[in-house]
Motif scaffolding. Structure first.
Motif, mmCIF file in Angstrom:
data_model
loop_
_atom_site.group_PDB
_atom_site.id
_atom_site.type_symbol
_atom_site.label_atom_id
_atom_site.label_comp_id
_atom_site.label_asym_id
_atom_site.label_seq_id
_atom_site.Cartn_x
_atom_site.Cartn_y
_atom_site.Cartn_z
ATOM 1 N N TYR A 118 2.125 -5.447 -2.278
ATOM 2 C CA TYR A 118 2.717 -5.314 -0.952
ATOM 3 C C TYR A 118 2.956 -3.837 -0.625
ATOM 4 N N GLY A 119 3.285 -3.051 -1.658
ATOM 5 C CA GLY A 119 3.523 -1.630 -1.457
ATOM 6 C C GLY A 119 2.319 -0.902 -0.873
ATOM 7 N N TRP A 120 1.107 -1.406 -1.142
ATOM 8 C CA TRP A 120 -0.088 -0.780 -0.562
ATOM 9 C C TRP A 120 -0.021 -0.825 0.957
ATOM 10 N N ALA A 121 0.541 -1.924 1.491
ATOM 11 C CA ALA A 121 0.623 -2.040 2.941
ATOM 12 C C ALA A 121 1.862 -1.354 3.489
ATOM 13 N N ASP A 122 2.907 -1.240 2.671
ATOM 14 C CA ASP A 122 4.185 -0.782 3.206
ATOM 15 C C ASP A 122 4.451 0.695 2.940
ATOM 16 N N SER A 123 3.710 1.317 2.012
ATOM 17 C CA SER A 123 3.986 2.729 1.738
ATOM 18 C C SER A 123 2.826 3.569 2.263
ATOM 19 N N ASP A 124 3.157 4.583 3.061
ATOM 20 C CA ASP A 124 2.080 5.467 3.509
ATOM 21 C C ASP A 124 1.798 6.514 2.433
ATOM 22 N N PHE A 125 0.775 7.339 2.691
ATOM 23 C CA PHE A 125 0.361 8.284 1.656
ATOM 24 C C PHE A 125 1.430 9.325 1.365
ATOM 25 N N GLN A 126 2.212 9.674 2.400
ATOM 26 C CA GLN A 126 3.252 10.675 2.174
ATOM 27 C C GLN A 126 4.286 10.161 1.174
ATOM 28 N N ILE A 370 9.832 -9.691 2.623
ATOM 29 C CA ILE A 370 8.485 -9.353 3.095
ATOM 30 C C ILE A 370 8.218 -10.069 4.414
ATOM 31 N N ALA A 371 8.545 -11.379 4.472
ATOM 32 C CA ALA A 371 8.300 -12.137 5.701
ATOM 33 C C ALA A 371 9.117 -11.559 6.856
ATOM 34 N N GLY A 372 10.374 -11.203 6.575
ATOM 35 C CA GLY A 372 11.213 -10.605 7.610
ATOM 36 C C GLY A 372 10.669 -9.267 8.065
ATOM 37 N N ALA A 373 10.105 -8.500 7.105
ATOM 38 C CA ALA A 373 9.578 -7.180 7.447
ATOM 39 C C ALA A 373 8.405 -7.293 8.410
ATOM 40 N N GLY A 376 9.818 -7.930 11.746
ATOM 41 C CA GLY A 376 10.462 -6.741 12.281
ATOM 42 C C GLY A 376 9.455 -5.710 12.752
ATOM 43 N N ARG A 377 8.391 -5.525 11.956
ATOM 44 C CA ARG A 377 7.405 -4.511 12.323
ATOM 45 C C ARG A 377 6.608 -4.945 13.548
ATOM 46 N N CYS A 378 6.434 -6.263 13.729
ATOM 47 C CA CYS A 378 5.748 -6.726 14.938
ATOM 48 C C CYS A 378 6.595 -6.475 16.177
ATOM 49 N N SER A 379 7.927 -6.491 16.026
ATOM 50 C CA SER A 379 8.790 -6.372 17.200
ATOM 51 C C SER A 379 9.399 -4.985 17.325
ATOM 52 N N SER A 477 14.068 4.223 12.492
ATOM 53 C CA SER A 477 14.079 4.706 11.112
ATOM 54 C C SER A 477 12.867 4.193 10.353
ATOM 55 N N TYR A 478 12.298 3.101 10.818
ATOM 56 C CA TYR A 478 11.219 2.492 10.073
ATOM 57 C C TYR A 478 9.906 3.113 10.516
ATOM 58 N N SER A 479 9.585 4.280 9.922
ATOM 59 C CA SER A 479 8.502 5.084 10.469
ATOM 60 C C SER A 479 7.144 4.427 10.234
ATOM 61 N N CYS A 480 7.091 3.472 9.306
ATOM 62 C CA CYS A 480 5.816 2.838 8.997
ATOM 63 C C CYS A 480 5.606 1.631 9.915
ATOM 64 N N SER A 481 6.188 1.680 11.129
ATOM 65 C CA SER A 481 6.365 0.436 11.854
ATOM 66 C C SER A 481 5.249 0.110 12.833
ATOM 67 N N ALA A 482 4.080 0.692 12.634
ATOM 68 C CA ALA A 482 2.966 0.237 13.452
ATOM 69 C C ALA A 482 2.760 -1.249 13.200
#
Lengths: 540, 127
Positions: A118-126, A370-373, A376-379, A477-482
């Motif tokens: 899951y971290g592959w999808a949730d963590s950016d390269f930075q 994960i399901a909640g995330a 959240g990211r969709c909205s 705050s959730y910068s990965c929120s695309a």
């Protein structure tokens, strides 16, 4: 210890391990060594985020294999001990693999693998360049070390390893809200481990031993005037802070919602469970030796009050939250109350219930985060006012969330039911009517809390306009929120772990025998035969 | 027994100072409290291992054990570990406090309300 040396051991040869540990038994340290090695390799490839992801995957797969092998080996041959540095147990530090901790390390390894993916999808390269995966693996090394060690001071050291890695994970991203949450988390948890160290100091001053078996023996021989009750209460306070039990849990809802969801999911599954695990180990040592009767309070009723307060403060807090992540934070606290209730009852059946509950919540909480995330990211935020319409967008995910919500609240066909059933049965049979009633009422409130999330976030249509008076400010705050795509590679990274965790939970819901048997074996091992006899089978 | 009393008094002083500072609202005082607390605990463990007068831990020829009661080496090892850990934590906490002071503009713990907003709206009550 100097005295023990003079009186007991006549030749130095008797203090040493002379036969080498068989190769198969080296597995005992594999869960720790693999994770530390993985973290080191990860740090070498700091500048290559893709390599880091793969490296973490390889090492967690190895971890899963080694823990499963260890679990099978312990189930076949009984507990395996390994002592470091060739000194025999009173002097050397021992790692002991028994049915309890091998069960926990196996589940830990499984959910770690899910979270790495899951971290592959949730963590950016930075995030990865700042060391997300190495810190992740150091945290796992700390958790596995805590589970496997048989030495009290070594337990403290692994606690600190876990804690420093969790500090690092908490502030990855460096936003204001994270710094604020991290300050509260760091100071209060540091205070907890310092209290733990103080209790170790006192206990060592009293019994002159640090090995769990030795402490257990020595505690039977201490004079009645010795202040072991005080030392026990200090231990309970320290672990209650770590486990987020009621009056000392304010660090958890202040900090857990601030980092990335993958980090929150990891913390929710492991960090508080480690506190409960340590509390179980320590309570078993002290039970039967302590006597609170002069204070007019019995230990089981004191722990019961703590459990009830934790359960209700957690679930009522969850009902009052409009931030999805904080709502789940309060449900973590409520779950801690259930585990404390099992400890308060303290017999074999209740401890079996606690162990099944630990496994259940280690699987459920990360999955539900994960399901909640995804929702959240969709909205674009985790505010319940803003969320909605997920059923139309992702029906499969919504179905999984529904099952997870039922598992978390303990609805009959699912795994959460089995653990709560065991706890309730134990409470009724051991004559704890208030505790039993509280278990039922707080489970009912948990159903309300999670079903409200289901109906707002997934079932209702997306709100068109957010009413101005009630909504939280937009959460940036959730910068990965695309908006995540639930198809293709990213979809596999999100839905794959979620599906794996759900299948794990559903499989054990319908075929719980294996888990229940392992848990009851683990509880029996924890209590150890002579402790069971001393307790008369009922209370602590 | 007599040797320990002096150290016990010192430890009590350390603890009271540490807790006084930990109760302060300013993070900088809390962090000083944390440091003193760490030292208090180190002294406590050291004392818990019992104290002896200076006896060199030398084993005479022909023996395998020291002939007098020497100082207990285990608490010293524990204290050494605890010093290393508490120092690294202190460094981390210090940087954390400095960064949060820069970002949040305050070092009063009561004013740090970003992760826990003061007025949280109720969750939606209608469906």
């Amino acid at each position: 210890m100097a005295l023990a040396l003079n009186s007991n051991i006549l030749s130095l040869g008797e203090a040493f391990v002379t036969t080498p540990v068989p190769w198969g038994d080296q597995l005992v340290i594999a869960p720790v060594v693999l994770m530390l090695l993985g973290a080191c390799v990860g740090m070498l490839f700091q500048a290559y985020p893709r390599v880091q992801g793969l490296n973490a995957l390889v090492f967690t797969i190895l971890l899963l294999f080694s823990t499963l092998l260890l679990f099978a080996r312990v189930a076949e041959h009984g507990p395996i001990a390994m002592t470091m540095g060739r000194w025999l147990p009173p002097f050397g530090i021992t790692f002991l693999a028994n049915p309890f901790n091998t069960l926990l390390t196996s589940v830990t390894a499984f959910l770690a693998l899910c979270l790495v993916i899951y971290g592959w999808a949730d963590s950016d390269f930075q995030l990865r360049r700042y060391g997300f995966y190495p810190l992740f693996m150091i945290l796992l090394a700390g958790v596995n070390g805590t589970f496997l060690t048989d030495d009290l001071f070594n337990l403290y050291v692994w606690f600190e390893v876990l804690l420093i890695a969790s500090f690092g994970l908490l502030i990855l991203g460096n936003s204001k809200i994270q710094l604020d949450g991290a300050v509260k988390y760091a100071f209060l948890n540091f205070l907890a481990t310092t209290l733990f160290l103080i209790s170790i100091g006192y206990l060592y001053g009293l019994v002159g031993a640090l090995n769990f078996q030795d402490i257990g023996q020595a505690l039977k021989e201490v004079p009645h005037s010795a202040p072991i009750e005080t030392i026990f209460v200090l231990f309970v306070l320290a672990f209650a802070i770590k486990a987020a039990a009621f009056p000392v849990n304010f660090w958890l809802p202040a900090s857990y919602h601030t980092p990335r969801i993958v980090v929150t999911a990891l913390f929710a599954a492991l960090v508080t469970k480690v506190g409960i695990y340590a509390l179980l180990r320590i309570s078993v040592l002290f039970m039967g030796q302590i006597d609170f009767s002069p204070t007019g309070f019995s230990l089981d009723s004191a722990l019961g009050v703590l459990a009830i307060a934790t359960m209700f403060s957690g679930v009522l807090g969850a009902l009052a939250q409009s931030d999805l992540r904080r709502l789940f934070c309060y449900l973590i606290i409520s779950g801690i109350g259930f585990m404390l209730a099992g400890l308060a009852i303290g017999n074999l059946q209740a401890l079996t219930g606690v162990i099944v509950y630990m496994v259940t919540s280690m699987g459920t909480l990360p999955a539900i985060y994960i399901a909640g995330a995804v929702a959240g990211r969709c909205s674009g935020g985790f505010d319940l006012h803003r969320l909605g319409g997920m059923y139309g967008r992702a029906p499969f995910l919504s179905g999984l969330f529904f099952i997870l919500a039922l598992t978390l609240s303990g609805f009959p066909p699912f795994l959460g039911f089995w653990s709560k059933f065991l706890l309730l049965k134990a409470a009724l049979e051991a004559h704890f009517p208030v505790l039993a009633a509280s278990l039922l009422v707080s489970s009912f409130l948990t159903i309300l809390a999670v079903m409200r999330v289901w109906s707002y976030v997934f079932w209702r249509a997306a709100p068109t306009a957010v009413e101005g008076d009630g909504a939280l400010p937009f959460d940036d705050s959730y910068s990965c929120s695309a908006t995540p795509r639930l198809s293709g590679w990213e979809g596999v990274c999100i839905l794959g772990p979620l599906l794996a965790l759900s299948i794990f939970l559903i499989a054990f819901s319908f075929f719980p025998n294996f888990l229940l048997e392992s848990a009851s074996k683990a509880a029996l091992e924890l209590l150890s035969p002579e402790a069971v006899l001393q307790m008369g089978g009922i209370s602590l | 027994m007599q040797i320990e009393v002096g150290l016990v008094v010192l430890i009590a002083l350390f603890f009271s100072g540490a807790f006084y500072l930990l109760l302060a609202p300013q993070l900088i005082r809390i962090i000083l409290g944390v440091t003193i607390l760490g030292n208090a605990v180190n002294l406590l463990i050291f004392t818990a291992g019992r104290l002896t007068r200076e006896v060199p831990p030398i084993i005479p020829e022909g023996f395998t054990l020291p002939q007098e009661a020497t100082a207990n080496p285990l608490p010293q090892a524990l204290v050494l570990t605890a010093i290393v850990i508490s120092f690294s934590f202190f460094v981390f906490l210090f940087v954390l406090v400095m960064r949060s002071y820069q970002e949040l503009g305050t070092d009063e713990s009561g004013e740090m309300r970003i992760s826990e907003p003061e007025s949280v709206p109720l969750p939606p009550l209608d469906y």
